[in-house]
Design an enzyme around this catalytic site. Structure first.
Site, PDB file in Angstrom:
ATOM      1  N   TYR A  35      18.986  48.447  -4.657  1.00 45.75           N
ATOM      2  CA  TYR A  35      20.372  48.004  -4.549  1.00 45.75           C
ATOM      3  C   TYR A  35      20.389  46.627  -3.893  1.00 45.75           C
ATOM      4  O   TYR A  35      19.682  45.732  -4.326  1.00 45.75           O
ATOM      5  CB  TYR A  35      21.195  49.048  -3.801  1.00 45.75           C
ATOM      6  CG  TYR A  35      22.688  48.865  -3.961  1.00 45.75           C
ATOM      7  CD1 TYR A  35      23.264  48.742  -5.231  1.00 45.75           C
ATOM      8  CD2 TYR A  35      23.520  48.778  -2.854  1.00 45.75           C
ATOM      9  CE1 TYR A  35      24.624  48.547  -5.389  1.00 45.75           C
ATOM     10  CE2 TYR A  35      24.885  48.590  -3.002  1.00 45.75           C
ATOM     11  CZ  TYR A  35      25.437  48.471  -4.267  1.00 45.75           C
ATOM     12  OH  TYR A  35      26.777  48.277  -4.414  1.00 45.75           O
ATOM     13  N   LYS A  90      24.170  69.035 -25.792  1.00 48.69           N
ATOM     14  CA  LYS A  90      23.624  68.001 -26.675  1.00 48.69           C
ATOM     15  C   LYS A  90      22.666  67.107 -25.895  1.00 48.69           C
ATOM     16  O   LYS A  90      21.598  66.714 -26.390  1.00 48.69           O
ATOM     17  CB  LYS A  90      24.768  67.171 -27.249  1.00 48.69           C
ATOM     18  CG  LYS A  90      24.382  66.342 -28.448  1.00 48.69           C
ATOM     19  CD  LYS A  90      24.374  67.177 -29.704  1.00 48.69           C
ATOM     20  CE  LYS A  90      24.155  66.320 -30.926  1.00 48.69           C
ATOM     21  NZ  LYS A  90      24.657  66.922 -32.156  1.00 48.69           N
TER      22      LYS A  90
END
Length: 748
Positions: A35, A90
């Site tokens: 970060y 999925k």
């Protein structure tokens, strides 16, 4: 089932997916790189070049599964949130079959314009978008508009998935039935998204548009209905001049495709079709006509497929979308075009014609799967689908101009094989070496079906030139029955002249009690003897045996006839074990019961040489229950002395130390922190066990409890390349060992 499913989904943590990190996050520096402030560097790179997002972010392996829940499974319009379990599912399939990460995105939006805007706005996030469970006809417009507006692949699986998989089935079914796609008449029950896409895709495969008749609940789609405004823009091209009902449309048809509702087709309707009909009844859970019912309706060949897993030839979309996206993502395709879809279908059709790995048949509870009326599609658990279909899709993307990256396709295919497992990646190294100079490999059990199937693959891939010992008529019958494209050389102990080999055996064994008559009888009756003599006489370059014998029995004749190498007194059995991204060679696991220090040192040398054939730099540990003299007795002194001899041998050519415990050998902190004097600066990858009992126990525990992939046993120390299979080995194991034998022979 409902209760089990609810429990499955609510077990903590709820749902089926989670996010995990792919980079270290253990230190303050790690977090600074992940970060602020480190993240600014890749942000600037991407701002200068948007395509750099594929290099510095997960975009290139991230698909958005997007739905509004308006047409979920068989549940209909249940809304976006209620459809979320399907979208998560999925994502599970994407990850399980093609290692693609997924964010599922459920949009509570029925307006087409708003839905398109929302999805298009997410283009910076994803490498591709899989549209899911969106009602027709809006799904057609949504996909078309998103494909035009977005520069990443957009694919509506409910349309194209069924079309592609059933298209592959059609290619093979037509071939089996002796019909050309250019000649078949196709009747399709249904006019929704899947049915319309299927009709259009069959035309792409070569079926004339005029040969396709579509039927909905009101009857055949006709030009009169089109003029009356009953048909949409996607079904109008299939309107016919003549009307009628489903029974009329099926009369004389070669192919019936059901994408409607269950129970609408009768036996009489099946009987009215052309000879050797093809029936894809894909309504779920109840097909348009039952499997047994359709088969029993006629005396000729009925090639039947359904959407169910409990019957042959399941048309399962999981054979398509993970691998299509894998190929599209890896070449950074801007779309999934018709050429890529056709390539996927053709690749699936071709794969179904090839010999099926034993492990796949076992996974589906059958002895074998073979191309024919009951096997026209590969199984989803066949790992080859990944690298066959994805490579075909990537090639089509490149050739059609939609790819923004053009990798070397052979190297790309091998990288996909590596995703299947580290052992497969290493075997590809060996197979590639073997294919540069294929050698003659004699198989003692040449008439065994597994051996013949392995020979077919070895010949097909140019890895070896198989030589089969066995009854010629039986071998030819198996080749014909399995439909194999192989014409191996055969040595038949019955009619073939083997007197020269009998003479050779007699000369080498006459002072060990063998008479001339016994030599002739042994050559004629014992395939291991004959195969060993073929290798010893240089009529073959390598030998495999053991598929139908216990290991010691199979090894006896090669040891007597071929013997050990000039610089070796002992043979040994080695297993290669792949555990996650780690490789270890375990020796000796099959031959020497109670080796002394001389044997242990020799086994270590041979195993180190074997590791180099796999392009692995050996680091050898002599194992014990003692660490560097912590226990001193006759047992611990043997590996200690073997390690000393090897360290002092200038010709050894590899780092080695011992004796040491197994965890010391494989854990870096134990090895280097507790024993900084060791000659190993990294964990060992060649583990030499102190005796056969320990070696056999150790490798089996690693394999069964540790989930290690195993290759072997590979026999080292022989005068000629000889390898002994295990009795339960499958075709893949035979191919692996034959490949190793060829590389052995090349080095010889």
């Amino acid at each position: 089932m409902d209760e089990d499913a609810l429990e499955y989904h609510r077990t903590d943590p709820p749902g089926k997916v989670e996010i995990s990190t792919t980079k270290p996050t253990n230190t303050q520096r790690d977090l600074s790189l992940a970060y602020s402030p480190g993240v600014a560097a890749p942000c600037r790179e991407i701002a200068d070049d948007p395509l750099a997002a594929y290099e510095y972010t997960a975009k290139g392996n991230l698909v958005g599964v997007v739905s509004n829940g308006s047409a979920v499974l068989g549940l209909g319009d249940i809304g976006a949130q209620a459809g979320k379990p399907v979208m998560e599912g999925k994502g599970v399939l994407f990850k399980r079959f093609a290692d693609i990460d997924v964010f599922d995105v459920e949009l509570d939006e029925a307006d087409t314009d708003a839905f398109v805007r929302a999805v298009a706005a997410m283009e910076p996030t994803f490498g591709g978008v899989n549209l899911e469970d969106i009602a027709a006809p809006a799904c057609f417009e949504i996909e078309e508009r998103l494909r035009d507006e977005m520069s990443i692949p957009v694919f509506h699986d409910d349309q194209h998935g069924t079309a592609i998989i059933s298209g592959a089935a059609l290619v093979n079914a037509a071939d089996i039935a002796g019909k050309r796609l250019e000649d078949v008449d196709v009747t399709i029950a249904g006019a929704g998204a899947a049915a319309t896409a299927t009709a259009r895709f069959y035309v792409s495969l070569g079926v004339p548009r005029g040969n396709v008749t579509m039927v909905d609940e009101h009857g055949v789609l006709t030009t009169d209905r089109a003029e009356a405004g009953e048909l949409n823009a996607y079904t109008r091209p299939f309107a016919r001049e003549t009307g009628g009902d489903l029974a009329d449309a099926m009369r004389g048809a070669d192919v019936f495709v059901g994408l409607s509702v269950g129970g609408i087709v009768s036996k009489e309707m099946v009987r009215s079709m052309a000879e050797d009909p093809i029936i894809f009844a894909m309504a779920n859970p109840d097909p348009e006509i039952g499997y047994e019912e359709a088969k029993a309706a006629r005396d000729d060949t009925v090639i039947m497929a359904t959407g169910r897993s409990d019957y042959p030839n399941q048309v399962n979309n999981v054979l398509g979308f993970p691998f299509i996206f894998r190929g599209a993502l890896d070449v950074r395709a801007s779309e999934i075009n018709e050429a890529m879809k056709v390539a996927a279908a053709r690749a699936l059709a071709d794969l179904a014609r090839r010999d099926v790995p034993d492990a796949v048949a076992e996974a589906y509870g059958t002895d074998s799967l073979q191309f024919g009326p009951d096997y026209i599609l590969p199984k989803p658990l066949d790992s080859r689908v990944l690298f066959e279909v994805s490579t075909a899709v990537a090639r089509a993307a490149i050739e059609s101009g939609t790819a923004r990256r053009e990798p070397d396709l052979e190297a790309y295919r091998e990288s996909l094989e590596a995703r299947v497992g580290k052992a497969r990646e290493l075997m590809r190294v060996v197979m590639n070496k073997a294919a540069t100079d294929p050698k003659r490999v004699v198989f003692a059990e040449g008439a065994h079906e597994k051996t013949i199937r392995a020979a077919a693959r070895l010949e097909e891939e140019g890895i070896a030139r198989p030589l089969l010992v066995g009854e010629r008529d039986r071998i030819e019958a198996i080749v014909a029955d399995r439909g194999l494209s192989v014409d191996p050389e055969v040595v038949d102990p019955g009619p073939d002249d083997l007197e020269g080999y009998a003479d050779r055996l007699y000369e080498t064994r006459k002072r060990k009690g063998l008479t001339r008559r016994e030599a002739r009888e042994q050559v004629e009756s014992d395939p291991n003897t004959l195969a060993s003599l073929l290798v010893e006489s240089d009529d073959a370059d390598a030998m495999l045996t053991g598929l139908t014998h216990h290991y010691p029995t199979a090894l006896r004749r090669p040891l007597q006839i071929v013997g050990t190498a000039p610089d070796a007194e002992y043979a040994a059995g080695v297993y290669l074990l792949a555990i996650d991204d780690r490789i270890v060679f375990c020796a000796d696991a099959t031959v020497n019961q109670d080796p002394d220090e001389e044997v242990l040192a020799e086994v270590a040398r041979h195993t180190a040489d074997l590791a180099r054939r796999f392009d692995v730099d050996p680091r050898v540990a002599l194992l014990s229950y003692s660490d560097f003299g912590s226990v001193d007795n006759a047992g611990t002194r043997k590996p200690r002395e073997a390690a000393r001899r090897l360290r002092e041998d200038p010709d050894a050519g590899f780092p080695v130390d011992g004796e040491m415990q197994a965890d010391t050998a494989v854990l870096s902190n134990l090895l280097t922190e507790s024993y900084p004097f060791t000659d190993l600066d990294e964990p060992a990858n060649v583990l030499v066990f102190p005796n056969l009992e320990a070696g056999n126990i150790g490798y089996k525990l690693l394999q069964r409890l540790g989930g290690a992939e195993a290759i072997g046993p590979m026999l080292v120390g022989m005068a000629e390349p000889v390898h002994v299979l295990q009795r339960d080995d499958d075709v893949a194991d035979i191919v692996n060992l034959a490949s190793v034998a060829v590389v052995d022979a090349q080095e010889e």
